[in-house]
Write an enzyme that holds these catalytic residues in place. Structure first.
Site, PDB file in Angstrom:
ATOM      1  N   GLY A 242     110.164  85.833  30.470  1.00 18.82           N
ATOM      2  CA  GLY A 242     109.534  85.252  29.283  1.00 18.82           C
ATOM      3  C   GLY A 242     108.398  84.299  29.597  1.00 18.82           C
ATOM      4  N   HIS A 243     108.602  83.410  30.564  1.00 19.54           N
ATOM      5  CA  HIS A 243     107.539  82.475  30.939  1.00 19.54           C
ATOM      6  C   HIS A 243     106.312  83.234  31.436  1.00 19.54           C
ATOM      7  CE1 HIS A 243     105.645  78.837  32.358  1.00 19.54           C
ATOM      8  NE2 HIS A 243     105.607  79.281  33.592  1.00 19.54           N
TER       9      HIS A 243
ATOM     10  N   ASP B  62     107.668  91.108  40.753  1.00 17.21           N
ATOM     11  CA  ASP B  62     109.028  90.735  40.370  1.00 17.21           C
ATOM     12  C   ASP B  62     110.002  91.628  41.129  1.00 17.21           C
ATOM     13  OD1 ASP B  62     110.246  89.153  37.630  1.00 17.21           O
ATOM     14  OD2 ASP B  62     111.573  90.588  38.616  1.00 17.21           O
ATOM     15  N   ASP B  63     111.131  91.018  41.590  1.00 14.98           N
ATOM     16  CA  ASP B  63     112.077  91.804  42.401  1.00 14.98           C
ATOM     17  C   ASP B  63     113.094  92.580  41.565  1.00 14.98           C
ATOM     18  OD1 ASP B  63     113.698  89.754  41.546  1.00 14.98           O
ATOM     19  OD2 ASP B  63     114.146  88.969  43.540  1.00 14.98           O
TER      20      ASP B  63
ATOM     21  N   GLY C 219     109.828  79.786  35.522  1.00  9.47           N
ATOM     22  CA  GLY C 219     110.107  78.473  34.977  1.00  9.47           C
ATOM     23  C   GLY C 219     110.963  77.582  35.846  1.00  9.47           C
TER      24      GLY C 219
ATOM     25  N   HIS D  11      97.821  57.807  29.786  1.00  9.17           N
ATOM     26  CA  HIS D  11      97.009  57.319  30.898  1.00  9.17           C
ATOM     27  C   HIS D  11      97.841  56.897  32.112  1.00  9.17           C
ATOM     28  CE1 HIS D  11      98.127  53.060  30.291  1.00  9.17           C
ATOM     29  NE2 HIS D  11      98.196  53.406  29.021  1.00  9.17           N
TER      30      HIS D  11
ATOM     31  N   HIS E  79     108.453  70.312  35.670  1.00 10.20           N
ATOM     32  CA  HIS E  79     108.291  71.020  34.395  1.00 10.20           C
ATOM     33  C   HIS E  79     108.409  69.995  33.270  1.00 10.20           C
ATOM     34  CE1 HIS E  79     109.617  74.604  31.615  1.00 10.20           C
ATOM     35  NE2 HIS E  79     108.670  73.864  31.077  1.00 10.20           N
TER      36      HIS E  79
ATOM     37  N   ILE F  74     112.857  69.560  26.344  1.00  9.91           N
ATOM     38  CA  ILE F  74     112.050  69.657  25.139  1.00  9.91           C
ATOM     39  C   ILE F  74     112.242  68.426  24.245  1.00  9.91           C
ATOM     40  CG2 ILE F  74     113.828  70.975  23.890  1.00  9.91           C
ATOM     41  CD1 ILE F  74     111.506  72.627  22.678  1.00  9.91           C
TER      42      ILE F  74
END
Length: 200
Positions: free
Chosen positions: A8-9, A29-30, A58, A123, A132, A153
């Site tokens: 998805g990411h 991708d494996d 992710g 800043h 992440h 999130i």
């Protein structure tokens, strides 16, 4: 360029690459069951020649593991055109900033980080490698985030806080005190509920 990771990411990363004018050659991708993602083919082996690449996975530990393994990689940094990035920000290789991100003056962001949708970094923050920052996170000024930490999130961090390496900050947490390495913190105000090994 190639995208290392076809879940998805990786779909979100592909669209940002498209928006910024990159030509995507393929995913890597494996998973042998994946043959195409979006409109792109999926390779199950790394090409034997030098390639431009972004790790579109992710999981912070997996991204670090891939980098440590090495390869003939030129790491791309992707910044979505609908983000607001100060001209005085420093961003490391392999990092991605997604739509709606705001990063203000004198921020330093390390390599192979994910700054996710609508995150706000004020800043003088320092974000180390393999971090992440999830969607809708708000970091006030002068916050330090150690290597490999995942901020969930909607979390908020008040000014001047130091968050250690490989921490997990839960969704919606409000961080009003420093966080030691390896800690998992949840709630408002944030409380440590467990600690984990820093071995990668």
């Amino acid at each position: 360029m190639y995208l290392f990771g076809a879940s998805g990411h990786g779909k979100v990363v592909a669209e940002i690459a498209e928006e910024t004018g990159y030509k995507i050659e393929a995913y890597i991708d494996d998973n042998p069951l994946k043959e195409r993602v979006l409109s792109y083919r999926v390779l199950h082996e790394i090409p034997p020649h030098e390639i431009d690449i972004l790790i579109s996975i992710g999981n912070n530990r997996i991204r670090k593991r891939i980098v440590k393994q090495g390869g003939l990689f030129n790491y791309i940094t992707l910044i979505h055109p609908k983000s607001a990035i100060s001209k005085r920000v420093k961003i490391g290789e392999g990092t991605i900033a997604m739509p709606g991100v705001t990063i203000n003056a004198a921020v330093k962001i390390g390599a192979h980080c994910i700054i996710n949708t609508n995150a706000s970094i004020d800043h003088d923050c320092i974000i180390e490698d393999f971090v992440h920052i999830s969607p809708n996170v708000a970091l006030a000024g002068n916050v330090y985030v150690g290597e490999g930490t995942h901020i969930g999130i909607g979390a908020s961090v008040i000014p001047g806080i130091e968050i250690g390496k490989w921490c997990t900050i839960g969704a919606g947490a409000v961080i009003i005190a420093d966080v030691p390495d390896g800690a998992t913190v949840v709630g408002n105000p944030g409380k440590i509920i467990k600690s984990k090994s820093l071995k990668i």
